[in-house]
Motif scaffolding. Structure first.
Motif, PDB file in Angstrom:
ATOM      1  N   TYR A 121       0.831  -1.193   0.000  1.00 58.21           N
ATOM      2  CA  TYR A 121       0.000   0.000   0.000  1.00 58.21           C
ATOM      3  C   TYR A 121       0.872   1.252   0.000  1.00 58.21           C
ATOM      4  O   TYR A 121       0.632   2.192  -0.754  1.00 58.21           O
ATOM      5  CB  TYR A 121      -0.920  -0.016   1.230  1.00 58.21           C
ATOM      6  N   SER A 179      -3.830  -2.917  -6.465  1.00 61.31           N
ATOM      7  CA  SER A 179      -4.819  -2.559  -7.479  1.00 61.31           C
ATOM      8  C   SER A 179      -5.673  -1.418  -6.930  1.00 61.31           C
ATOM      9  O   SER A 179      -5.771  -1.232  -5.715  1.00 61.31           O
ATOM     10  CB  SER A 179      -5.694  -3.774  -7.812  1.00 61.31           C
ATOM     11  N   PRO A 180      -6.342  -0.644  -7.810  1.00 62.84           N
ATOM     12  CA  PRO A 180      -7.156   0.474  -7.325  1.00 62.84           C
ATOM     13  C   PRO A 180      -8.242   0.041  -6.347  1.00 62.84           C
ATOM     14  O   PRO A 180      -8.491   0.711  -5.342  1.00 62.84           O
ATOM     15  CB  PRO A 180      -7.768   1.064  -8.595  1.00 62.84           C
ATOM     16  N   GLU A 181      -8.849  -1.107  -6.579  1.00 60.21           N
ATOM     17  CA  GLU A 181      -9.906  -1.595  -5.681  1.00 60.21           C
ATOM     18  C   GLU A 181      -9.341  -1.950  -4.307  1.00 60.21           C
ATOM     19  O   GLU A 181      -9.886  -1.570  -3.274  1.00 60.21           O
ATOM     20  CB  GLU A 181     -10.589  -2.813  -6.303  1.00 60.21           C
ATOM     21  N   ALA A 182      -8.206  -2.670  -4.294  1.00 58.51           N
ATOM     22  CA  ALA A 182      -7.582  -3.045  -3.017  1.00 58.51           C
ATOM     23  C   ALA A 182      -7.096  -1.802  -2.278  1.00 58.51           C
ATOM     24  O   ALA A 182      -7.216  -1.708  -1.053  1.00 58.51           O
ATOM     25  CB  ALA A 182      -6.427  -4.005  -3.256  1.00 58.51           C
ATOM     26  N   GLU A 183      -6.604  -0.822  -3.026  1.00 55.73           N
ATOM     27  CA  GLU A 183      -6.142   0.415  -2.392  1.00 55.73           C
ATOM     28  C   GLU A 183      -7.309   1.171  -1.759  1.00 55.73           C
ATOM     29  O   GLU A 183      -7.182   1.715  -0.662  1.00 55.73           O
ATOM     30  CB  GLU A 183      -5.428   1.297  -3.421  1.00 55.73           C
ATOM     31  N   ARG A 184      -8.461   1.185  -2.420  1.00 59.49           N
ATOM     32  CA  ARG A 184      -9.657   1.838  -1.847  1.00 59.49           C
ATOM     33  C   ARG A 184     -10.086   1.140  -0.562  1.00 59.49           C
ATOM     34  O   ARG A 184     -10.407   1.792   0.432  1.00 59.49           O
ATOM     35  CB  ARG A 184     -10.812   1.838  -2.858  1.00 59.49           C
ATOM     36  N   GLU A 185     -10.077  -0.189  -0.567  1.00 58.81           N
ATOM     37  CA  GLU A 185     -10.451  -0.932   0.648  1.00 58.81           C
ATOM     38  C   GLU A 185      -9.476  -0.651   1.787  1.00 58.81           C
ATOM     39  O   GLU A 185      -9.894  -0.468   2.935  1.00 58.81           O
ATOM     40  CB  GLU A 185     -10.488  -2.442   0.358  1.00 58.81           C
ATOM     41  N   THR A 222      -7.639   2.058   2.167  1.00 56.85           N
ATOM     42  CA  THR A 222      -7.848   3.439   2.603  1.00 56.85           C
ATOM     43  C   THR A 222      -9.085   3.538   3.486  1.00 56.85           C
ATOM     44  O   THR A 222      -9.074   4.207   4.528  1.00 56.85           O
ATOM     45  CB  THR A 222      -7.977   4.364   1.383  1.00 56.85           C
ATOM     46  N   ARG A 223     -10.131   2.853   3.101  1.00 56.02           N
ATOM     47  CA  ARG A 223     -11.366   2.865   3.872  1.00 56.02           C
ATOM     48  C   ARG A 223     -11.138   2.257   5.259  1.00 56.02           C
ATOM     49  O   ARG A 223     -11.565   2.806   6.272  1.00 56.02           O
ATOM     50  CB  ARG A 223     -12.457   2.082   3.117  1.00 56.02           C
TER      51      ARG A 223
END
Length: 150
Positions: A13, A19-25, A27-28
């Motif tokens: 991270y 990946s963008p999806e894993a990075e969003r998760e 971050t959340r």
């Protein structure tokens, strides 16, 4: 996402390898979990320390230590030349000790053989060899007997 997964993926991270999806998760989760947010801050601080250490010239307690290699090599050469000038080579003593060592080895081998014979170690070996000899003898007799009948 669970805290264990965040800890596992935290280096990726920080480096931006997710990946963008894993990075969003990630971050959340980090935004909602104070413990993981602290881990992220500590990991980024450690990364900065490592970057500074990589860019800095080598420093440490051993940087000002003297180079001993030339002095040690000079002493080795001095000792070797002194040994050669004395003409006292280790070859004569090696031959004597090699002869004595071979007798010691023969004596140990004889003692070991005697102990093994006393404990009957070779008894089973002899039985096995006799049995194998009998089987091979029967096989050869059967083979030659079959060829002789033709």
């Amino acid at each position: 996402m669970k805290c264990d997964a965040v800890m596992d993926w935290l280096p990726h991270y920080i480096e931006g390898l997710l990946s963008p999806e894993a990075e969003r998760e990630m971050t959340r989760h980090i935004g909602a979990c104070p413990a993981c947010a602290r881990w992220l801050e500590e990991a980024r601080a450690m990364e900065e320390i490592w970057k500074e250490a990589d860019g800095a010239p080598e420093a440490g307690p051993f940087t000002d230590s003297p180079d001993l290699v030339p002095r040690v090599m000079a002493e080795i050469e001095r000792l070797e030349s002194a040994r050669q000038s004395d003409n006292a080579g280790p070859a004569a003593s090696r031959r004597r000790s090699a002869r004595r060592t071979s007798w010691v080895h023969y004596g140990l081998a004889a003692c070991l053989t005697f102990v093994l014979v006393q404990y009957g170690v070779f008894e089973q070996l002899a039985y096995g060899l006799t049995e194998i000899n009998g089987h091979m003898s029967n096989s050869v007799t059967a083979l030659l007997g079959a060829q002789g009948n033709r």
